[in-house]
Design a protein around this motif. Structure first.
Motif, PDB file in Angstrom:
ATOM      1  N   TRP A   1     -11.745  12.568  43.549  1.00  0.00           N
ATOM      2  CA  TRP A   1     -12.587  11.966  44.599  1.00  0.00           C
ATOM      3  C   TRP A   1     -11.912  10.706  45.094  1.00  0.00           C
ATOM      4  CZ3 TRP A   1     -17.560  13.850  45.902  1.00  0.00           C
ATOM      5  CH2 TRP A   1     -18.049  14.864  45.063  1.00  0.00           C
ATOM      6  N   LEU A   2     -11.912  10.492  46.404  1.00  0.00           N
ATOM      7  CA  LEU A   2     -11.244   9.317  46.971  1.00  0.00           C
ATOM      8  C   LEU A   2     -12.106   8.631  48.003  1.00  0.00           C
ATOM      9  CD1 LEU A   2      -7.671  10.465  48.056  1.00  0.00           C
ATOM     10  CD2 LEU A   2      -8.281   9.155  46.018  1.00  0.00           C
ATOM     11  N   ALA A   3     -11.999   7.299  48.051  1.00  0.00           N
ATOM     12  CA  ALA A   3     -12.454   6.560  49.232  1.00  0.00           C
ATOM     13  C   ALA A   3     -11.193   6.250  50.014  1.00  0.00           C
ATOM     14  CB  ALA A   3     -13.155   5.277  48.811  1.00  0.00           C
ATOM     15  N   PHE A   4     -11.169   6.654  51.279  1.00  0.00           N
ATOM     16  CA  PHE A   4      -9.935   6.542  52.068  1.00  0.00           C
ATOM     17  C   PHE A   4     -10.211   5.877  53.415  1.00  0.00           C
ATOM     18  CE2 PHE A   4      -7.458   8.321  55.600  1.00  0.00           C
ATOM     19  CZ  PHE A   4      -6.169   8.002  55.206  1.00  0.00           C
ATOM     20  N   SER A   5      -9.402   4.880  53.776  1.00  0.00           N
ATOM     21  CA  SER A   5      -9.416   4.359  55.158  1.00  0.00           C
ATOM     22  C   SER A   5      -7.999   4.432  55.689  1.00  0.00           C
ATOM     23  CB  SER A   5      -9.846   2.904  55.226  1.00  0.00           C
ATOM     24  OG  SER A   5     -11.063   2.724  54.582  1.00  0.00           O
ATOM     25  N   THR A   6      -7.865   4.831  56.920  1.00  0.00           N
ATOM     26  CA  THR A   6      -6.525   5.035  57.454  1.00  0.00           C
ATOM     27  C   THR A   6      -5.904   3.719  57.931  1.00  0.00           C
ATOM     28  OG1 THR A   6      -5.179   6.569  58.723  1.00  0.00           O
ATOM     29  CG2 THR A   6      -7.011   5.544  59.913  1.00  0.00           C
ATOM     30  N   PHE A   7      -4.575   3.778  58.135  1.00  0.00           N
ATOM     31  CA  PHE A   7      -3.799   2.630  58.622  1.00  0.00           C
ATOM     32  C   PHE A   7      -3.959   2.489  60.128  1.00  0.00           C
ATOM     33  CE2 PHE A   7      -0.828   5.720  60.254  1.00  0.00           C
ATOM     34  CZ  PHE A   7      -0.961   6.777  59.364  1.00  0.00           C
ATOM     35  N   ASP A   8      -3.464   1.378  60.627  1.00  0.00           N
ATOM     36  CA  ASP A   8      -3.489   1.130  62.069  1.00  0.00           C
ATOM     37  C   ASP A   8      -2.410   2.016  62.735  1.00  0.00           C
ATOM     38  OD1 ASP A   8      -3.144   0.150  64.601  1.00  0.00           O
ATOM     39  OD2 ASP A   8      -3.385  -1.954  64.018  1.00  0.00           O
ATOM     40  N   HIS A   9      -2.846   3.082  63.389  1.00  0.00           N
ATOM     41  CA  HIS A   9      -1.885   4.042  63.954  1.00  0.00           C
ATOM     42  C   HIS A   9      -1.086   3.444  65.112  1.00  0.00           C
ATOM     43  CE1 HIS A   9      -3.360   7.903  61.891  1.00  0.00           C
ATOM     44  NE2 HIS A   9      -4.014   6.908  61.350  1.00  0.00           N
ATOM     45  N   ASP A  10      -1.685   2.485  65.842  1.00  0.00           N
ATOM     46  CA  ASP A  10      -0.949   1.826  66.941  1.00  0.00           C
ATOM     47  C   ASP A  10       0.199   0.990  66.379  1.00  0.00           C
ATOM     48  OD1 ASP A  10      -2.683   2.944  68.716  1.00  0.00           O
ATOM     49  OD2 ASP A  10      -4.010   1.175  68.789  1.00  0.00           O
ATOM     50  N   TRP A  11      -0.080   0.337  65.256  1.00  0.00           N
ATOM     51  CA  TRP A  11       0.976  -0.438  64.579  1.00  0.00           C
ATOM     52  C   TRP A  11       2.143   0.489  64.214  1.00  0.00           C
ATOM     53  CZ3 TRP A  11       2.544   0.717  59.563  1.00  0.00           C
ATOM     54  CH2 TRP A  11       3.525  -0.120  59.035  1.00  0.00           C
ATOM     55  N   LEU A  12       1.822   1.662  63.628  1.00  0.00           N
ATOM     56  CA  LEU A  12       2.883   2.582  63.218  1.00  0.00           C
ATOM     57  C   LEU A  12       3.693   3.037  64.440  1.00  0.00           C
ATOM     58  CD1 LEU A  12       4.323   4.124  60.968  1.00  0.00           C
ATOM     59  CD2 LEU A  12       2.743   6.024  61.341  1.00  0.00           C
ATOM     60  N   ALA A  13       2.986   3.346  65.537  1.00  0.00           N
ATOM     61  CA  ALA A  13       3.679   3.802  66.749  1.00  0.00           C
ATOM     62  C   ALA A  13       4.643   2.715  67.235  1.00  0.00           C
ATOM     63  CB  ALA A  13       2.666   4.154  67.830  1.00  0.00           C
ATOM     64  N   GLU A  14       4.264   1.441  67.090  1.00  0.00           N
ATOM     65  CA  GLU A  14       5.126   0.342  67.541  1.00  0.00           C
ATOM     66  C   GLU A  14       6.357   0.161  66.656  1.00  0.00           C
ATOM     67  OE1 GLU A  14       3.162  -3.488  68.089  1.00  0.00           O
ATOM     68  OE2 GLU A  14       1.838  -2.432  69.502  1.00  0.00           O
ATOM     69  N   VAL A  15       6.153   0.198  65.334  1.00  0.00           N
ATOM     70  CA  VAL A  15       7.287  -0.104  64.448  1.00  0.00           C
ATOM     71  C   VAL A  15       8.171   1.115  64.191  1.00  0.00           C
ATOM     72  CG1 VAL A  15       6.127  -2.033  63.289  1.00  0.00           C
ATOM     73  CG2 VAL A  15       5.918   0.277  62.320  1.00  0.00           C
ATOM     74  N   TYR A  16       7.642   2.311  64.488  1.00  0.00           N
ATOM     75  CA  TYR A  16       8.279   3.566  64.091  1.00  0.00           C
ATOM     76  C   TYR A  16       9.764   3.642  64.485  1.00  0.00           C
ATOM     77  CZ  TYR A  16       8.663   8.530  63.113  1.00  0.00           C
ATOM     78  OH  TYR A  16       9.033   9.733  62.593  1.00  0.00           O
ATOM     79  N   ALA A  17      10.039   3.353  65.773  1.00  0.00           N
ATOM     80  CA  ALA A  17      11.404   3.552  66.265  1.00  0.00           C
ATOM     81  C   ALA A  17      12.349   2.437  65.816  1.00  0.00           C
ATOM     82  CB  ALA A  17      11.374   3.648  67.789  1.00  0.00           C
ATOM     83  N   GLN A  18      11.808   1.310  65.364  1.00  0.00           N
ATOM     84  CA  GLN A  18      12.675   0.150  65.078  1.00  0.00           C
ATOM     85  C   GLN A  18      13.160   0.084  63.636  1.00  0.00           C
ATOM     86  OE1 GLN A  18       9.865  -2.853  65.952  1.00  0.00           O
ATOM     87  NE2 GLN A  18       9.480  -2.037  68.006  1.00  0.00           N
ATOM     88  N   HIS A  19      12.698   1.005  62.792  1.00  0.00           N
ATOM     89  CA  HIS A  19      13.040   0.889  61.376  1.00  0.00           C
ATOM     90  C   HIS A  19      13.545   2.201  60.791  1.00  0.00           C
ATOM     91  CE1 HIS A  19      11.321  -3.122  60.834  1.00  0.00           C
ATOM     92  NE2 HIS A  19      10.437  -2.752  61.744  1.00  0.00           N
ATOM     93  N   SER A  20      14.290   2.080  59.709  1.00  0.00           N
ATOM     94  CA  SER A  20      14.694   3.280  58.977  1.00  0.00           C
ATOM     95  C   SER A  20      13.463   3.823  58.242  1.00  0.00           C
ATOM     96  CB  SER A  20      15.791   2.924  57.969  1.00  0.00           C
ATOM     97  OG  SER A  20      15.238   2.119  56.941  1.00  0.00           O
ATOM     98  N   VAL A  21      13.550   5.074  57.797  1.00  0.00           N
ATOM     99  CA  VAL A  21      12.425   5.663  57.048  1.00  0.00           C
ATOM    100  C   VAL A  21      12.194   4.871  55.762  1.00  0.00           C
ATOM    101  CG1 VAL A  21      11.581   7.751  55.908  1.00  0.00           C
ATOM    102  CG2 VAL A  21      12.859   7.938  58.048  1.00  0.00           C
ATOM    103  N   ALA A  22      13.296   4.494  55.097  1.00  0.00           N
ATOM    104  CA  ALA A  22      13.163   3.733  53.846  1.00  0.00           C
ATOM    105  C   ALA A  22      12.438   2.414  54.093  1.00  0.00           C
ATOM    106  CB  ALA A  22      14.539   3.481  53.246  1.00  0.00           C
ATOM    107  N   GLU A  23      12.752   1.759  55.210  1.00  0.00           N
ATOM    108  CA  GLU A  23      12.058   0.497  55.531  1.00  0.00           C
ATOM    109  C   GLU A  23      10.580   0.752  55.816  1.00  0.00           C
ATOM    110  OE1 GLU A  23      15.820  -1.924  57.550  1.00  0.00           O
ATOM    111  OE2 GLU A  23      14.368  -0.899  58.842  1.00  0.00           O
ATOM    112  N   LEU A  24      10.312   1.816  56.577  1.00  0.00           N
ATOM    113  CA  LEU A  24       8.907   2.102  56.941  1.00  0.00           C
ATOM    114  C   LEU A  24       8.051   2.335  55.702  1.00  0.00           C
ATOM    115  CD1 LEU A  24       9.353   4.502  60.011  1.00  0.00           C
ATOM    116  CD2 LEU A  24       8.376   2.197  60.049  1.00  0.00           C
ATOM    117  N   VAL A  25       8.554   3.127  54.759  1.00  0.00           N
ATOM    118  CA  VAL A  25       7.709   3.426  53.595  1.00  0.00           C
ATOM    119  C   VAL A  25       7.608   2.230  52.638  1.00  0.00           C
ATOM    120  CG1 VAL A  25       8.073   5.929  53.714  1.00  0.00           C
ATOM    121  CG2 VAL A  25       9.513   4.545  52.204  1.00  0.00           C
ATOM    122  N   ALA A  26       8.563   1.289  52.759  1.00  0.00           N
ATOM    123  CA  ALA A  26       8.496   0.102  51.888  1.00  0.00           C
ATOM    124  C   ALA A  26       7.498  -0.932  52.418  1.00  0.00           C
ATOM    125  CB  ALA A  26       9.877  -0.520  51.759  1.00  0.00           C
ATOM    126  N   MET A  27       7.097  -0.783  53.688  1.00  0.00           N
ATOM    127  CA  MET A  27       6.177  -1.775  54.272  1.00  0.00           C
ATOM    128  C   MET A  27       4.753  -1.580  53.766  1.00  0.00           C
ATOM    129  SD  MET A  27       7.184  -1.671  58.248  1.00  0.00           S
ATOM    130  CE  MET A  27       8.761  -2.201  58.836  1.00  0.00           C
TER     131      MET A  27
END
Ligand code: PMV
Ligand code: MG
Length: 360
Positions: A172-198
């Protein structure tokens, strides 16, 4: 050979509001699985999946051009999951190899129709987990969640990623999602390793313990619906009713928070009250947007459960698929099962699935 499985999920509460960052939902993992097996290959690889093999590919027209709707097609989630996990592996100086990958799913019924247990989330998680083993990446749960969520971002899925969280964490989980607009903004500027470390703003995944006497029942009404379509429809029509929609979001958040409190205090009555409250809130969302969530069959499923001491609501996007009932172990379930069967509602014999690390 590598073989890994990821479980399907069911939403218990907080649907639709949960696609907005910081609005909680309660979700459970269930013991039906997508399994990915992988074998090392030479010179070229292959991908094989029987999922949806007899479903049509949906398309629409944009500015006169034919556009495929790939969001309901698991193949694209598999491809995106491979691409992203391999990028991550490369960034960690892993040498890429070839493999044959095969997907089998228990989340689709024998006639090829979905039960609505979330196979796109599960197939993405299972693929990332298989590659994690193949390349020995030692990924932790949160990193697997983030890689799978990035794959969904690539496929332009409009979902909350709650299905991915349930598939990664189990139970069982309580889940709230991340800010998807934030992800769309940072997505292209970082490596995958950087993104998952944030730290992903507003993302919250909290395991919950269900009260010992709580019983979860699941009924299936057939007529599977496209979640991405329904979420699109809600998004389009909410704009005319911004104020009521904002109220819905606030009410849903308060309701699910109260339900989470019910879990923490072992209070089945409070959980049941909030299930009923959430059902009303989703009916309100229908009156705001015109999108039918509780179909007549789901209404019947809920009404019959209420007559038999259960608290019930539609699960997930609705428009067909499953409804859930919360009862206490002390109330018998057989009378409800037979009224459901008379009404052509199929009880699904599923159990909550706890993954290895959470079994203690
Ligand atoms: O229909 P399901 O079980 O995939 O659930 C969808 C839940 C929504 O909140 C409507 C969408 C989402 O991705 O959270
Ligand atoms: Mg559904």
């Amino acid at each position: 050979m590598i073989e890994v499985s990821a479980p399907g999920k069911l939403y218990i509460a907080g649907e639709y509001a949960v696609v907005e960052a910081g609005h909680p939902a309660i979700i459970v993992a269930v013991d039906q699985f997508v399994t990915v097996s992988m074998n090392e290959a030479k010179r070229n690889g292959s991908i094989q999946s029987g999922q949806y093999s007899d479903l049509p590919v949906r398309w629409t027209r944009k500015k006169g051009e034919l556009v495929l709707d790939i969001r309901d097609n698991p193949f694209h989630y598999i491809l995106a999951a491979i691409r992203l996990t391999e990028k991550y592996a490369l960034e960690h100086e892993t040498t890429l190899r070839f493999f044959d990958l095969k997907v089998t799913s228990e989340l689709d019924s024998s006639n090829g129709r979905k039960y609505g247990l979330g196979s796109s989330g599960a197939v993405t998680v299972a693929t990332v987990k298989a590659l994690n083993e193949f390349y020995q990446l030692n990924l932790d749960r949160l990193t697997i969640f983030k890689l799978a969520a990035l794959a969904h971002h690539e496929v332009a899925s409009n979902g909350s990623c709650g299905d991915i969280a349930a598939s990664c964490y189990g139970g069982w989980l309580a889940f709230s999602t991340f800010d998807h607009d934030w992800l769309a903004e940072v997505y292209a500027q970082h490596s995958v390793a950087e993104l998952v470390a944030m730290d992903w703003p507003q993302l919250s995944i909290q395991p919950l313990q269900a009260p010992k006497d709580l019983r979860l029942l699941i009924g299936w009404t057939g007529s599977p619906a496209s979640t991405s379509d329904l979420v699109d429809q809600v998004h389009h029509s909410r704009e005319q009713q911004q104020q009521r929609y904002t109220q819905f979001l606030a009410d849903s958040k308060a309701c699910v928070e109260k339900m989470i409190e019910g879990f923490r205090q072992n209070n089945i009555k409070q959980i049941q009250q909030m299930i009923r409250k959430n059902r009303h809130l989703l009916q309100e969302l229908t009156s705001i947007t015109g999108v039918v969530i509780e179909t007549p069959a789901l209404k019947q499923l809920c009404d019959l459960a209420e007559e038999n001491e259960g608290a019930a609501k539609s699960s997930g996007a609705g428009g067909g698929d499953c409804g859930i009932v919360i009862t206490s172990q002390k109330s018998g379930i057989l009378p409800l099962m037979s009224t459901w069967e008379n009404a052509d509602i199929t009880p699904l014999p599923l159990h909550v699935y706890f993954s290895e690390k959470r079994k203690d």
